[in-house]
Design a protein around this motif. Sequence first.
Motif, PDB file in Angstrom:
ATOM      1  N   GLN A 184      62.637  37.007 -27.969  1.00  0.00           N
ATOM      2  CA  GLN A 184      62.476  36.701 -29.363  1.00  0.00           C
ATOM      3  C   GLN A 184      60.863  37.584 -29.581  1.00  0.00           C
ATOM      4  O   GLN A 184      60.521  37.800 -30.332  1.00  0.00           O
ATOM      5  N   HIS A 185      60.229  37.893 -28.763  1.00  0.00           N
ATOM      6  CA  HIS A 185      58.461  38.917 -28.888  1.00  0.00           C
ATOM      7  C   HIS A 185      58.952  39.742 -28.855  1.00  0.00           C
ATOM      8  O   HIS A 185      57.808  40.648 -29.513  1.00  0.00           O
ATOM      9  N   SER A 186      59.410  41.010 -28.011  1.00  0.00           N
ATOM     10  CA  SER A 186      59.800  41.986 -28.513  1.00  0.00           C
ATOM     11  C   SER A 186      60.343  41.862 -29.933  1.00  0.00           C
ATOM     12  O   SER A 186      60.241  43.133 -30.775  1.00  0.00           O
ATOM     13  N   GLU A 187      61.645  41.361 -30.655  1.00  0.00           N
ATOM     14  CA  GLU A 187      61.699  41.486 -31.487  1.00  0.00           C
ATOM     15  C   GLU A 187      60.886  41.395 -32.926  1.00  0.00           C
ATOM     16  O   GLU A 187      61.183  42.029 -33.497  1.00  0.00           O
ATOM     17  N   LEU A 188      59.956  40.140 -32.544  1.00  0.00           N
ATOM     18  CA  LEU A 188      58.850  40.143 -33.763  1.00  0.00           C
ATOM     19  C   LEU A 188      58.360  41.460 -33.846  1.00  0.00           C
ATOM     20  O   LEU A 188      58.015  41.578 -34.475  1.00  0.00           O
ATOM     21  N   VAL A 189      57.920  42.238 -32.700  1.00  0.00           N
ATOM     22  CA  VAL A 189      56.860  42.687 -32.723  1.00  0.00           C
ATOM     23  C   VAL A 189      57.573  44.222 -33.184  1.00  0.00           C
ATOM     24  O   VAL A 189      57.061  44.703 -34.436  1.00  0.00           O
ATOM     25  N   GLU A 190      58.871  44.286 -33.855  1.00  0.00           N
ATOM     26  CA  GLU A 190      60.226  45.502 -33.905  1.00  0.00           C
ATOM     27  C   GLU A 190      60.090  44.765 -35.808  1.00  0.00           C
ATOM     28  O   GLU A 190      59.732  45.765 -36.272  1.00  0.00           O
ATOM     29  N   LEU A 191      60.334  43.345 -35.846  1.00  0.00           N
ATOM     30  CA  LEU A 191      60.759  43.062 -37.129  1.00  0.00           C
ATOM     31  C   LEU A 191      58.572  43.440 -37.915  1.00  0.00           C
ATOM     32  O   LEU A 191      59.154  44.046 -38.946  1.00  0.00           O
ATOM     33  N   ALA A 192      57.375  43.280 -37.927  1.00  0.00           N
ATOM     34  CA  ALA A 192      56.547  43.612 -37.751  1.00  0.00           C
ATOM     35  C   ALA A 192      56.253  45.145 -37.923  1.00  0.00           C
ATOM     36  O   ALA A 192      55.110  45.046 -39.414  1.00  0.00           O
ATOM     37  N   LEU A 193      56.979  45.522 -37.261  1.00  0.00           N
ATOM     38  CA  LEU A 193      55.996  47.007 -37.403  1.00  0.00           C
ATOM     39  C   LEU A 193      57.089  47.831 -38.546  1.00  0.00           C
ATOM     40  O   LEU A 193      56.578  48.195 -39.325  1.00  0.00           O
ATOM     41  N   ASN A 194      57.955  47.218 -38.669  1.00  0.00           N
ATOM     42  CA  ASN A 194      59.019  47.445 -39.702  1.00  0.00           C
ATOM     43  C   ASN A 194      58.661  47.273 -40.939  1.00  0.00           C
ATOM     44  O   ASN A 194      59.302  46.915 -42.261  1.00  0.00           O
TER      45      ASN A 194
END
Lengths: 224, 224
Positions: A184-194
Amino acid sequence: MAVPKREEAATTRGSRIFDTLRQDLVNGRFEAGQKIAISSLRERYAVGLSPLREALNRLAAYGLLIQENQRGFRVPRLAREELDDIAEMRRELEGMALERAIQHGDAEWESELLAAAHRLKRADMASAEVDQWELLHARYHRTLVAPCGSVWLLRFIDQLHDQFDRYRRMAPGVPEIRRTLDGQHSELVELALNRDVKGARALLEHHIELSYQVALGSCEGRLE
Amino acid sequence: MAVPKREEAATTRGSRIFDTLRQDLVNGRFEAGQKIAISSLRERYAVGLSPLREALNRLAAYGLLIQENQRGFRVPRLAREELDDIAEMRRELEGMALERAIQHGDAEWESELLAAAHRLKRADMASAEVDQWELLHARYHRTLVAPCGSVWLLRFIDQLHDQFDRYRRMAPGVPEIRRTLDGQHSELVELALNRDVKGARALLEHHIELSYQVALGSCEGRLE
DNA sequence: TTTGTATGAAAAATCGATTATTTGAGCTAG
DNA sequence: CTAGCTCAAATAATCGATTTTTCATACAAA
């Protein structure tokens, strides 16, 4: 600043002992509910009475100790009810902060967030490096919400993190959940950057909920 | 308890001086940005150095003072940006708390809320009774959100109130707005008793917004 | 003039010792 | 027994004095 920036070295004994005690309290190195024997702390940390008492006063105002007039200091008990409260507040406040962070965060933030996530992923949670992992984990979450634009919101979130970690850090690791949380830590970054405001918030709230499950399970029996 | 309940008499010098200083700071009896001369406080409040320093440490952790290592304590500056932050957080957190309070509040709460509102309405803001009015005003707002079910939320709200009042209390009174604000206190009780969650929240947020306007106008010129 | 450095007064932080309060063991009366 | 009392030991709070650091000023060198 009320609570010294954790980055800058504390230069007075009072501030040093405050930082040390804060970490030790969050890491559960004192038994919950236990009375603080001031003179034994004095020996344990090799520090005088005045700076020690000042640090204890700060910790009490911060919520990591309970101060009772004429009766000294106690470590707060762990109570399921309070963990519920803390987790619920984390969901609300960090959710709010993340939405704003995504709206205001600039390119520099994106870089720092990627870096923080990467450092966290590389860190090994095994062996004696747990403290290092915990540090990077805290930094990652702080970076995530940092550009929310509210000093007070960040302050409250920090405070809640310390409270939450009192519970979480004495949890036995559940490898499967741990992997999910790390993902989830990685997914969160992805969503944030998007700039996916709603999606990121939802995932963060889910992330906190899952951590809460871990914290809950671990403390069973110890709770009143 | 980190911050002693305001109701119970503080029995140690440290706690007494903490309460006194908190009030004096909130009431603007110290100039914003001013350096705290510890030894002059020692005389002014006729108290020893140790309890005084412990109180200052607590106030710093609470956010009413700024502590700088080896450089003592300062009164935080007033900044428009910070007032914006505080007011915005009050809207969010008190709005959240009020919704929950209305959902959970029982009959006893209704009675206490009516009583608190009545006491406030009867109190005269004129003459030397301002302090009394301020006390009743704070109590009213605390009663309003008291049954929200979250200890931490209430704690943050209290803290924000103290911060907000630093700005508001040095505002010159605007009689017309004051009447509007007073009216809203009664309207809020009515909406709460009718369990009108959305309506009450909207009015409370409006109430805070209006107080914010007062606080803003008053501090003009003083802000950096 | 500007920059750097010495210096001493002021102030912050800390220490060691004293005072005040709580706690609990032992005793007494009901 | 048990509730309440007394008193001594333990511990919290506070004080007075000492050590350390900062800050403003003066002076010297570039």
